[in-house]
Design an enzyme around this catalytic site. Structure first.
Site, PDB file in Angstrom:
ATOM      1  N   LYS A  13       0.843  -1.223   0.000  1.00 14.73           N
ATOM      2  CA  LYS A  13       0.000   0.000   0.000  1.00 14.73           C
ATOM      3  C   LYS A  13       0.867   1.257   0.000  1.00 14.73           C
ATOM      4  O   LYS A  13       0.663   2.176  -0.790  1.00 14.73           O
ATOM      5  CB  LYS A  13      -0.940   0.013   1.224  1.00 14.73           C
ATOM      6  CG  LYS A  13      -1.815  -1.224   1.341  1.00 14.73           C
ATOM      7  CD  LYS A  13      -2.714  -1.186   2.554  1.00 14.73           C
ATOM      8  CE  LYS A  13      -1.996  -1.161   3.896  1.00 14.73           C
ATOM      9  NZ  LYS A  13      -1.213  -2.385   4.192  1.00 14.73           N
ATOM     10  N   ARG A  88      -9.633   0.529   8.952  1.00  9.11           N
ATOM     11  CA  ARG A  88      -9.114  -0.808   9.224  1.00  9.11           C
ATOM     12  C   ARG A  88     -10.082  -1.623  10.068  1.00  9.11           C
ATOM     13  O   ARG A  88      -9.734  -2.706  10.521  1.00  9.11           O
ATOM     14  CB  ARG A  88      -7.834  -0.656  10.046  1.00  9.11           C
ATOM     15  CG  ARG A  88      -6.578  -0.982   9.314  1.00  9.11           C
ATOM     16  CD  ARG A  88      -5.476  -0.674  10.299  1.00  9.11           C
ATOM     17  NE  ARG A  88      -4.308  -1.425  10.027  1.00  9.11           N
ATOM     18  CZ  ARG A  88      -3.257  -0.931   9.372  1.00  9.11           C
ATOM     19  NH1 ARG A  88      -3.273   0.283   8.903  1.00  9.11           N
ATOM     20  NH2 ARG A  88      -2.201  -1.669   9.212  1.00  9.11           N
ATOM     21  N   ARG A 122      11.967  -5.252   4.742  1.00 11.05           N
ATOM     22  CA  ARG A 122      11.651  -3.830   4.518  1.00 11.05           C
ATOM     23  C   ARG A 122      12.619  -2.914   5.266  1.00 11.05           C
ATOM     24  O   ARG A 122      13.005  -3.150   6.398  1.00 11.05           O
ATOM     25  CB  ARG A 122      10.227  -3.526   4.995  1.00 11.05           C
ATOM     26  CG  ARG A 122       9.932  -2.028   4.915  1.00 11.05           C
ATOM     27  CD  ARG A 122       8.478  -1.701   5.017  1.00 11.05           C
ATOM     28  NE  ARG A 122       7.833  -2.243   6.194  1.00 11.05           N
ATOM     29  CZ  ARG A 122       6.525  -2.222   6.375  1.00 11.05           C
ATOM     30  NH1 ARG A 122       5.735  -1.735   5.446  1.00 11.05           N
ATOM     31  NH2 ARG A 122       6.005  -2.722   7.466  1.00 11.05           N
ATOM     32  N   ARG A 151      11.393  -1.049  10.981  1.00  9.82           N
ATOM     33  CA  ARG A 151      10.269  -0.728  11.878  1.00  9.82           C
ATOM     34  C   ARG A 151      10.194  -1.723  13.036  1.00  9.82           C
ATOM     35  O   ARG A 151      10.382  -2.920  12.849  1.00  9.82           O
ATOM     36  CB  ARG A 151       8.951  -0.752  11.091  1.00  9.82           C
ATOM     37  CG  ARG A 151       8.676   0.553  10.393  1.00  9.82           C
ATOM     38  CD  ARG A 151       7.524   0.492   9.428  1.00  9.82           C
ATOM     39  NE  ARG A 151       6.338  -0.198   9.919  1.00  9.82           N
ATOM     40  CZ  ARG A 151       5.194  -0.250   9.247  1.00  9.82           C
ATOM     41  NH1 ARG A 151       5.074   0.357   8.084  1.00  9.82           N
ATOM     42  NH2 ARG A 151       4.158  -0.912   9.728  1.00  9.82           N
ATOM     43  N   ARG A 162      -0.056  -8.887  13.395  1.00  5.65           N
ATOM     44  CA  ARG A 162      -0.660  -7.930  12.446  1.00  5.65           C
ATOM     45  C   ARG A 162      -1.467  -8.667  11.385  1.00  5.65           C
ATOM     46  O   ARG A 162      -2.534  -8.216  10.986  1.00  5.65           O
ATOM     47  CB  ARG A 162       0.440  -7.079  11.795  1.00  5.65           C
ATOM     48  CG  ARG A 162       1.017  -6.053  12.751  1.00  5.65           C
ATOM     49  CD  ARG A 162       2.344  -5.515  12.279  1.00  5.65           C
ATOM     50  NE  ARG A 162       2.280  -4.831  11.005  1.00  5.65           N
ATOM     51  CZ  ARG A 162       3.319  -4.659  10.196  1.00  5.65           C
ATOM     52  NH1 ARG A 162       4.511  -5.124  10.536  1.00  5.65           N
ATOM     53  NH2 ARG A 162       3.180  -4.015   9.079  1.00  5.65           N
TER      54      ARG A 162
HETATM   55  P1  AP5 Z   1       4.912  -1.518   1.860  1.00  5.95           P
HETATM   56  O1  AP5 Z   1       4.574  -0.725   0.651  1.00  5.95           O
HETATM   57  O2  AP5 Z   1       5.624  -0.874   2.979  1.00  5.95           O
HETATM   58  O3  AP5 Z   1       3.617  -2.317   2.363  1.00  5.95           O
HETATM   59  P2  AP5 Z   1       2.338  -1.791   3.172  1.00  5.95           P
HETATM   60  O4  AP5 Z   1       1.149  -2.461   2.547  1.00  5.95           O
HETATM   61  O5  AP5 Z   1       2.339  -0.312   3.255  1.00  5.95           O
HETATM   62  O6  AP5 Z   1       2.628  -2.497   4.537  1.00  5.95           O
HETATM   63  P3  AP5 Z   1       2.586  -1.903   6.031  1.00  5.95           P
HETATM   64  O7  AP5 Z   1       3.379  -2.871   6.875  1.00  5.95           O
HETATM   65  O8  AP5 Z   1       2.999  -0.480   6.043  1.00  5.95           O
HETATM   66  O9  AP5 Z   1       1.118  -2.066   6.332  1.00  5.95           O
HETATM   67  P4  AP5 Z   1       0.475  -2.024   7.683  1.00  5.95           P
HETATM   68  O10 AP5 Z   1      -0.905  -1.901   7.190  1.00  5.95           O
HETATM   69  O11 AP5 Z   1       0.749  -3.157   8.574  1.00  5.95           O
HETATM   70  O12 AP5 Z   1       1.202  -0.826   8.435  1.00  5.95           O
HETATM   71  P5  AP5 Z   1       0.782   0.645   8.795  1.00  5.95           P
HETATM   72  O13 AP5 Z   1       1.975   1.492   8.769  1.00  5.95           O
HETATM   73  O14 AP5 Z   1      -0.403   1.041   8.002  1.00  5.95           O
HETATM   74  O15 AP5 Z   1       5.779  -2.777   1.327  1.00  5.95           O
HETATM   75  C1  AP5 Z   1       6.345  -3.702   2.223  1.00  5.95           C
HETATM   76  C2  AP5 Z   1       7.725  -4.137   1.710  1.00  5.95           C
HETATM   77  O16 AP5 Z   1       7.577  -4.824   0.466  1.00  5.95           O
HETATM   78  C3  AP5 Z   1       8.688  -2.989   1.430  1.00  5.95           C
HETATM   79  O17 AP5 Z   1       9.978  -3.413   1.761  1.00  5.95           O
HETATM   80  C4  AP5 Z   1       8.562  -2.752  -0.076  1.00  5.95           C
HETATM   81  O18 AP5 Z   1       9.761  -2.232  -0.621  1.00  5.95           O
HETATM   82  C5  AP5 Z   1       8.269  -4.155  -0.586  1.00  5.95           C
HETATM   83  N1  AP5 Z   1       7.355  -4.171  -1.717  1.00  5.95           N
HETATM   84  C6  AP5 Z   1       6.203  -3.469  -1.858  1.00  5.95           C
HETATM   85  N2  AP5 Z   1       5.607  -3.774  -3.020  1.00  5.95           N
HETATM   86  C7  AP5 Z   1       6.396  -4.715  -3.619  1.00  5.95           C
HETATM   87  C8  AP5 Z   1       6.316  -5.438  -4.844  1.00  5.95           C
HETATM   88  N3  AP5 Z   1       5.295  -5.255  -5.681  1.00  5.95           N
HETATM   89  N4  AP5 Z   1       7.274  -6.333  -5.124  1.00  5.95           N
HETATM   90  C9  AP5 Z   1       8.309  -6.522  -4.291  1.00  5.95           C
HETATM   91  N5  AP5 Z   1       8.459  -5.855  -3.125  1.00  5.95           N
HETATM   92  C10 AP5 Z   1       7.509  -4.969  -2.794  1.00  5.95           C
HETATM   93  O19 AP5 Z   1       0.293   0.476  10.314  1.00  5.95           O
HETATM   94  C11 AP5 Z   1       1.191   0.162  11.349  1.00  5.95           C
HETATM   95  C12 AP5 Z   1       0.440   0.034  12.650  1.00  5.95           C
HETATM   96  O20 AP5 Z   1      -0.188   1.306  12.992  1.00  5.95           O
HETATM   97  C13 AP5 Z   1      -0.718  -0.975  12.655  1.00  5.95           C
HETATM   98  O21 AP5 Z   1      -0.281  -2.285  12.922  1.00  5.95           O
HETATM   99  C14 AP5 Z   1      -1.603  -0.395  13.768  1.00  5.95           C
HETATM  100  O22 AP5 Z   1      -1.098  -0.741  15.031  1.00  5.95           O
HETATM  101  C15 AP5 Z   1      -1.457   1.106  13.598  1.00  5.95           C
HETATM  102  N6  AP5 Z   1      -2.497   1.630  12.702  1.00  5.95           N
HETATM  103  C16 AP5 Z   1      -2.316   2.158  11.459  1.00  5.95           C
HETATM  104  N7  AP5 Z   1      -3.497   2.494  10.911  1.00  5.95           N
HETATM  105  C17 AP5 Z   1      -4.449   2.175  11.835  1.00  5.95           C
HETATM  106  C18 AP5 Z   1      -5.865   2.251  11.827  1.00  5.95           C
HETATM  107  N8  AP5 Z   1      -6.564   2.714  10.756  1.00  5.95           N
HETATM  108  N9  AP5 Z   1      -6.529   1.835  12.934  1.00  5.95           N
HETATM  109  C19 AP5 Z   1      -5.861   1.374  14.008  1.00  5.95           C
HETATM  110  N10 AP5 Z   1      -4.522   1.234  14.064  1.00  5.95           N
HETATM  111  C20 AP5 Z   1      -3.826   1.640  12.983  1.00  5.95           C
HETATM  112 MG    MG Z   2       2.525   1.077   4.834  1.00 10.24          MG
END
Ligand code: AP5
Ligand code: MG
Length: 204
Positions: A13, A88, A122, A151, A162
């Protein structure tokens, strides 16, 4: 255009959002990035959110909804926005319906073993850029030159939590938005470029 990026942790994402924001000229709003910025600045929200994020749990809905509600009021959201990682949960989606109208929900469809491999390698920059060790060996960000970090929630045990939280609490949003005719399924197993091309073909 008001767009939600919906998908499992590691589905890509954030990687797509950094490209889509330039392509569509709309801001990227990531609740995860907002929490990490608050954690780095040791704000009250940051200290509170960290206790949930470090365990792989969701930050409670009221705090998260307020962050998004405030952000959507800013001027740069007038012509659209990309929501990454929000909503979410069903209560968050219901709250969002009271704030704005959504045009597309991009559902990242991806195999579980792929996301685990992606998260394990990552490397993140505080500017929001994301890299993977398999394709980026430098310890520094290409865009801003700052040092990359791993992270805290990219540890194996936290990744498993997660994923479980995603399946239980977030995945039901696919049906929630399908019922509203907003979902566009995108195969997210390919490269970053392939996924980007698939999205821009489907989202006009
Ligand atoms: P990346 O693009 O970073 O993936 P992502 O989908 O953004 O994954 P996240 O881990 O950021 O998602 P998340 O939803 O768990 O975390 P968030 O920060 O939102 O890609 C991942 C890796 O793969 C990278 O190394 C990239 O280079 C590689 N990659 C990407 N695409 C690729 C491809 N096509 N091919 C090869 N490699 C690729 O949330 C973190 C925490 O915050 C949550 O756990 C929660 O505690 C809290 N939080 C956030 N939002 C909320 C909410 N709405 N409600 C409650 N708690 C929340
Ligand atoms: Mg992300």
């Amino acid at each position: 255009m008001n767009i939600i990026l919906l998908g499992a942790p590691g589905a890509g994402k954030g990687s797509q959002a950094t490209k889509l924001k330039d392509y569509y000229g709309i801001p990227h709003i990531s609740t995860g990035d907002a929490f990490r910025s608050n954690i780095a600045r040791k704000t009250e929200i940051g200290i509170y959110a960290k206790s949930f994020i470090d365990k792989g749990q969701l930050v409670p809905d009221d705090v998260t909804v307020k962050i998004v509600a405030d952000r959507l009021k800013e001027d740069d959201c007038k012509n659209g926005f990309l929501l990454d990682g929000f909503p979410r949960s069903i209560p968050q989606a219901e709250a969002l319906e009271g704030l704005t109208k959504i045009d597309y929900v991009i559902n990242f469809v991806i195999d579980t073993e792929k996301v685990v491999a992606r998260l394990g390698g990552r490397r993140t920059c505080s500017c929001g850029e994301t890299y993977h060790v398999s394709t980026h060996s430098s310890p520094l960000c290409d865009k801003c030159g700052k040092e990359l970090f791993i992270r805290d929630d990219d540890k194996d045990e936290v990744i498993r939590n997660r994923m479980a939280v995603y399946e239980k609490t977030t995945a039901p949003l696919v049906d929630f938005y399908k019922a509203r005719g907003l979902v566009v399924d995108v195969d997210a197993n390919g490269t970053i470029e392939e996924t980007f091309d698939a999205i821009i073909k489907l989202v006009k």
